[in-house]
Design a protein around this motif. Sequence first.
Motif, PDB file in Angstrom:
ATOM      1  N   ASP A  27     -26.436 -15.886 -39.650  1.00 41.37           N
ATOM      2  CA  ASP A  27     -27.117 -17.087 -40.108  1.00 41.37           C
ATOM      3  C   ASP A  27     -26.660 -17.424 -41.517  1.00 41.37           C
ATOM      4  O   ASP A  27     -26.474 -16.524 -42.344  1.00 41.37           O
ATOM      5  N   THR A  28     -26.524 -18.688 -41.813  1.00 46.19           N
ATOM      6  CA  THR A  28     -26.214 -19.131 -43.166  1.00 46.19           C
ATOM      7  C   THR A  28     -27.395 -19.926 -43.698  1.00 46.19           C
ATOM      8  O   THR A  28     -27.766 -20.960 -43.141  1.00 46.19           O
ATOM      9  N   VAL A  29     -27.998 -19.421 -44.758  1.00 48.19           N
ATOM     10  CA  VAL A  29     -29.116 -20.085 -45.420  1.00 48.19           C
ATOM     11  C   VAL A  29     -28.575 -20.829 -46.632  1.00 48.19           C
ATOM     12  O   VAL A  29     -27.867 -20.249 -47.451  1.00 48.19           O
ATOM     13  N   ILE A  57     -27.166 -12.187 -42.591  1.00 50.70           N
ATOM     14  CA  ILE A  57     -27.552 -13.459 -43.203  1.00 50.70           C
ATOM     15  C   ILE A  57     -26.681 -13.725 -44.432  1.00 50.70           C
ATOM     16  O   ILE A  57     -26.542 -12.868 -45.299  1.00 50.70           O
ATOM     17  N   ASP A  84     -31.963 -25.404 -46.641  1.00 50.50           N
ATOM     18  CA  ASP A  84     -33.100 -24.656 -46.090  1.00 50.50           C
ATOM     19  C   ASP A  84     -34.192 -24.364 -47.114  1.00 50.50           C
ATOM     20  O   ASP A  84     -35.372 -24.319 -46.773  1.00 50.50           O
ATOM     21  N   PRO A 269     -31.862 -25.921 -41.007  1.00 52.62           N
ATOM     22  CA  PRO A 269     -31.098 -25.330 -39.901  1.00 52.62           C
ATOM     23  C   PRO A 269     -31.264 -23.821 -39.736  1.00 52.62           C
ATOM     24  O   PRO A 269     -30.979 -23.297 -38.672  1.00 52.62           O
ATOM     25  N   ALA A 270     -31.705 -23.133 -40.770  1.00 54.35           N
ATOM     26  CA  ALA A 270     -31.831 -21.665 -40.665  1.00 54.35           C
ATOM     27  C   ALA A 270     -33.228 -21.235 -41.087  1.00 54.35           C
ATOM     28  O   ALA A 270     -33.403 -20.326 -41.896  1.00 54.35           O
ATOM     29  N   SER A 271     -34.232 -21.862 -40.515  1.00 61.21           N
ATOM     30  CA  SER A 271     -35.608 -21.678 -40.963  1.00 61.21           C
ATOM     31  C   SER A 271     -36.087 -20.226 -40.906  1.00 61.21           C
ATOM     32  O   SER A 271     -36.753 -19.743 -41.822  1.00 61.21           O
ATOM     33  N   ASP A 272     -35.776 -19.518 -39.825  1.00 65.44           N
ATOM     34  CA  ASP A 272     -36.250 -18.132 -39.699  1.00 65.44           C
ATOM     35  C   ASP A 272     -35.651 -17.244 -40.788  1.00 65.44           C
ATOM     36  O   ASP A 272     -36.361 -16.468 -41.437  1.00 65.44           O
ATOM     37  N   SER A 273     -34.353 -17.353 -40.995  1.00 70.19           N
ATOM     38  CA  SER A 273     -33.714 -16.557 -42.042  1.00 70.19           C
ATOM     39  C   SER A 273     -34.156 -17.029 -43.423  1.00 70.19           C
ATOM     40  O   SER A 273     -34.250 -16.234 -44.364  1.00 70.19           O
TER      41      SER A 273
END
Length: 351
Positions: A27-29, A57, A84, A269-273
């Motif tokens: 994932d990219t935050v 991440i 994010d 786009p990377a809400s969880d991370s």
Amino acid sequence: MTALKNATRAGLAALAMALATSVAMADTVVLTAYSGIFQENYVKAVVEPFMKANPDITVEFYGMPNSAQMLGTLRAQASSPQIDIAIMDVSVAKAATDEGIFAPMDESVTKHLADLYPQAKAEGVNAVGVTFDNLILLYNTDKVKTVPTSWNALWDAQYAKQVSIPAVPDIQGTTLTILTDKMAGGTNYMESVEAGINRLAELAPLVQTWEPRPDVYQPISSGTAAIGIGWNARAQVYADLSDGKLGVVLPEEGSGFQINVIGLVKGGPASDSARKFIDYALSPEAQAAFTEQMFYAPTNSKAAALISEKALSRTAAGAMDKMIDINWLEVAKIRDAITEQWRRRVIPLSR
């Protein structure tokens, strides 16, 4: 032997495929916050340790010069967010919240909410304090021989035309107005800062510049100016780089906090991370690391126990009782009026 070689090749191929899949799934935050010295130190103290602990991440730091530009970028991306997380001034974060840019900040985002100082939470803002900074007195150690202990040193006639102050609408000028008003006998800055404006009018003839370039720290370090005001975190870093030329003091009358908050962009786009990063950024460990790195006071009350006495003494964390309560959301409502008073009654007197 051939069977063994084939098995080894198959194992290596499987490992390579697994690594490739892992990279693809990483994932990219995207985090936006202040560029320059803040970015340099925050990446070192918080972002890099987070990525080391979470190799799946990647955190990309998108630096911008100020909160207003961050808000403008978030607005432009509102229909399709590419960022994010944002770290910005609390008053600007209120606008982002009102416009539906930030998601709610609750226990689903971070488990550290209960450990934050009350000042880190502002009603109606979907973001919480990630750093505390405070206004301090700056002085050149060659020109100011006796360490000043009071804000009143700014009014000392011996520093005529050697005072450097960022004027309003800069938040440093606004903070100085509120502090000065209290020192001059004002009792409620939301109703009136008349006492403070009158006192600042007395200071104006001593002021060399209301627009220090490139910032207030460099002219005082170099001796172009003798005394002024600035933010503690940056001042402490620049003091270390100045070979003893830049002095930093928290005056005896106290100061006020400027609060940077961290918020989760709704629909990022990377809400969880991103939630995972916010939780880490508000942890005692990450808060302590950034205090050690750049001398921002922590917003997590449990962080102080992890910070060295040397670093803690260079923040306002040990002087919370000296920080006057400034409600920046309320101040935003009177900022234009304060700015107008400065333009009519303070700045012209320095010419």
